[in-house]
Design an enzyme around this catalytic site. Structure first.
Site, short mmCIF file in Angstrom:
data_model
loop_
_atom_site.label_atom_id
_atom_site.label_comp_id
_atom_site.label_asym_id
_atom_site.label_seq_id
_atom_site.Cartn_x
_atom_site.Cartn_y
_atom_site.Cartn_z
N HIS A 145 81.58 -22.17 74.68
CA HIS A 145 80.76 -22.02 73.46
C HIS A 145 80.84 -23.34 72.69
O HIS A 145 79.83 -23.92 72.34
CB HIS A 145 81.28 -20.84 72.64
CG HIS A 145 80.51 -20.58 71.37
ND1 HIS A 145 80.50 -19.37 70.72
CD2 HIS A 145 79.74 -21.38 70.61
CE1 HIS A 145 79.74 -19.44 69.63
NE2 HIS A 145 79.27 -20.66 69.55
N HIS B 188 80.27 -28.97 64.82
CA HIS B 188 81.72 -29.07 65.04
C HIS B 188 82.17 -30.46 65.48
O HIS B 188 83.17 -30.97 65.00
CB HIS B 188 82.16 -28.05 66.09
CG HIS B 188 81.75 -26.65 65.78
ND1 HIS B 188 82.31 -25.91 64.77
CD2 HIS B 188 80.78 -25.86 66.31
CE1 HIS B 188 81.73 -24.72 64.71
NE2 HIS B 188 80.80 -24.67 65.63
N GLU C 131 76.26 -27.48 68.54
CA GLU C 131 77.73 -27.56 68.60
C GLU C 131 78.22 -28.96 68.21
O GLU C 131 79.21 -29.11 67.50
CB GLU C 131 78.23 -27.16 70.00
CG GLU C 131 78.03 -25.67 70.30
CD GLU C 131 78.76 -24.75 69.33
OE1 GLU C 131 79.97 -24.91 69.14
OE2 GLU C 131 78.09 -23.85 68.75
O1 U2P Z 1 82.29 -16.28 64.29
C1 U2P Z 1 80.94 -16.47 64.05
C2 U2P Z 1 80.58 -17.94 64.09
O2 U2P Z 1 81.32 -18.68 63.12
C3 U2P Z 1 81.58 -19.99 63.62
N1 U2P Z 1 83.05 -20.21 63.69
C4 U2P Z 1 83.91 -19.19 63.83
C5 U2P Z 1 85.26 -19.41 63.87
C6 U2P Z 1 85.76 -20.71 63.76
O3 U2P Z 1 86.96 -20.96 63.80
N2 U2P Z 1 84.87 -21.73 63.61
C7 U2P Z 1 83.52 -21.51 63.59
O4 U2P Z 1 82.73 -22.44 63.48
C8 U2P Z 1 80.96 -20.10 65.00
O5 U2P Z 1 79.69 -20.67 64.80
P1 U2P Z 1 78.81 -21.42 65.89
O6 U2P Z 1 79.56 -22.56 66.45
O7 U2P Z 1 78.46 -20.42 66.93
O8 U2P Z 1 77.61 -21.83 65.09
C9 U2P Z 1 80.92 -18.62 65.40
O9 U2P Z 1 80.00 -18.33 66.40
#
Ligand code: U2P
Length: 282
Positions: A92, A154, A150
């Site tokens: 993911h 992140h 992503e």
């Molecule tokens: O859990 C739902 C969405 O929140 C984001 N998430 C969750 C936990 C964490 O430690 N960090 C984080 O970013 C994720 O978002 P996404 O990357 O999918 O946009 C996760 O899917």
């Protein structure tokens, strides 16, 4: 790709990644004064200055759960590859988290450039698929690929450990290959099944024994949807933070007994949508 060219490709990838990990910053604690230059958000809303993240979480998805009840197929959807539909946990993202359960997101950094990851493209297609046909929103209001989402959400917050897009994807792939959750679970008898229920504690213990870290597990009803493996900033394994906050992944979202649903091999095309509509009509 043939099996032997596949192996050669993965070997090259691992060698390159080992070189990157060897030169990655140590992850030693950074002085507070050094941290206030990172522009990001916590849980939404651009523009706040953020401190540096505390640890990495490698978030993995189980295709059997992700593909359950899928309504629409398209070429880029990992669920719709027929016999090539992934049969293993896929990536993911590599998330940057704080010890208190929150995380920075959408930090300063360049937008996703597909050319930067072109050398990794076949590995990304195979091990980091999207399970949706819709475009994903990025940090700046636009829509793009899952990888772009992503990286921007992140990857841009992984400074000062990971500095650029290519290394974000390379390091993530390398961690994924080195921490093979599917293999560990299969070896302990936790195999995909639509009828078996497995003790969540057994699954967590199998991962703890293999990798010396306590994972976080997320479920949809009783089906495992995600497993998170956590790492210090020098990529040594560490326990994930088990959050009580509903926003954050927590093993508490799973019941005591969980399933690892079998992976349906859907074909690309409208036939999936049509057959679901037909089922609903009957
Ligand atoms: O859990 C739902 C969405 O929140 C984001 N998430 C969750 C936990 C964490 O430690 N960090 C984080 O970013 C994720 O978002 P996404 O990357 O999918 O946009 C996760 O899917």
């Amino acid at each position: 790709m043939t099996r032997s060219s596949d192996r050669a490709f993965l070997l090259l990838l691992l060698i390159a990644a080992a070189a990157v990990l060897a030169t990655a910053d140590s992850g030693l604690p950074v002085m507070e004064e050094d941290l206030d230059g990172i522009e990001s958000v916590v849980g939404g809303g651009l523009g706040k200055k953020q401190r540096e993240f505390d640890y990495f979480a490698l978030s993995l998805q189980w295709p059997g759960t992700m593909c359950n009840g899928i309504k629409k197929c398209c070429t880029k959807n990992g669920c719709c590859r027929g016999a090539d539909t992934p049969q293993v946990f896929t990536i993911h993202g590599l998330w940057t988290d704080y010890n208190d359960g929150s995380w920075p997101e959408c930090c300063d950094g360049p937008s996703f450039d597909p050319n930067e990851v072109a050398p990794l493209q076949s590995a990304l297609d195979r091990y980091w698929p999207s399970y949706s046909c819709s475009k994903t929103s990025n940090c700046h209001g636009g829509k793009g690929t899952f990888w772009g989402h992503e990286w921007e959400k992140h990857g841009t917050c992984a400074n000062p450990v990971i500095h650029d897009e290519y290394n974000y994807f390379l390091i993530t792939l390398n961690l994924y290959f080195n921490y093979n959750v599917t293999k560990v679970l299969n070896e302990e008898g936790y195999v995909p099944s639509n009828s078996e229920r497995y003790p969540l504690g057994g699954i967590i213990a199998a991962i703890e024994n293999a990798f010396h870290l306590t994972p976080a597990v997320e479920c949809t009803k009783d089906s495992i949807k995600e497993i998170h493996l956590c790492f210090y900033k020098d990529f040594k394994p560490r326990d994930c933070v088990l959050q009580t906050n509903k926003m954050v992944t927590s093993s508490a979202s799973c019941p005591e007994y969980v399933s690892l649903p079998e992976i349906e091999s859907l074909e690309n095309g409208n036939d999936v949508l049509e057959s679901l509509e037909l089922d609903a009509a009957l």
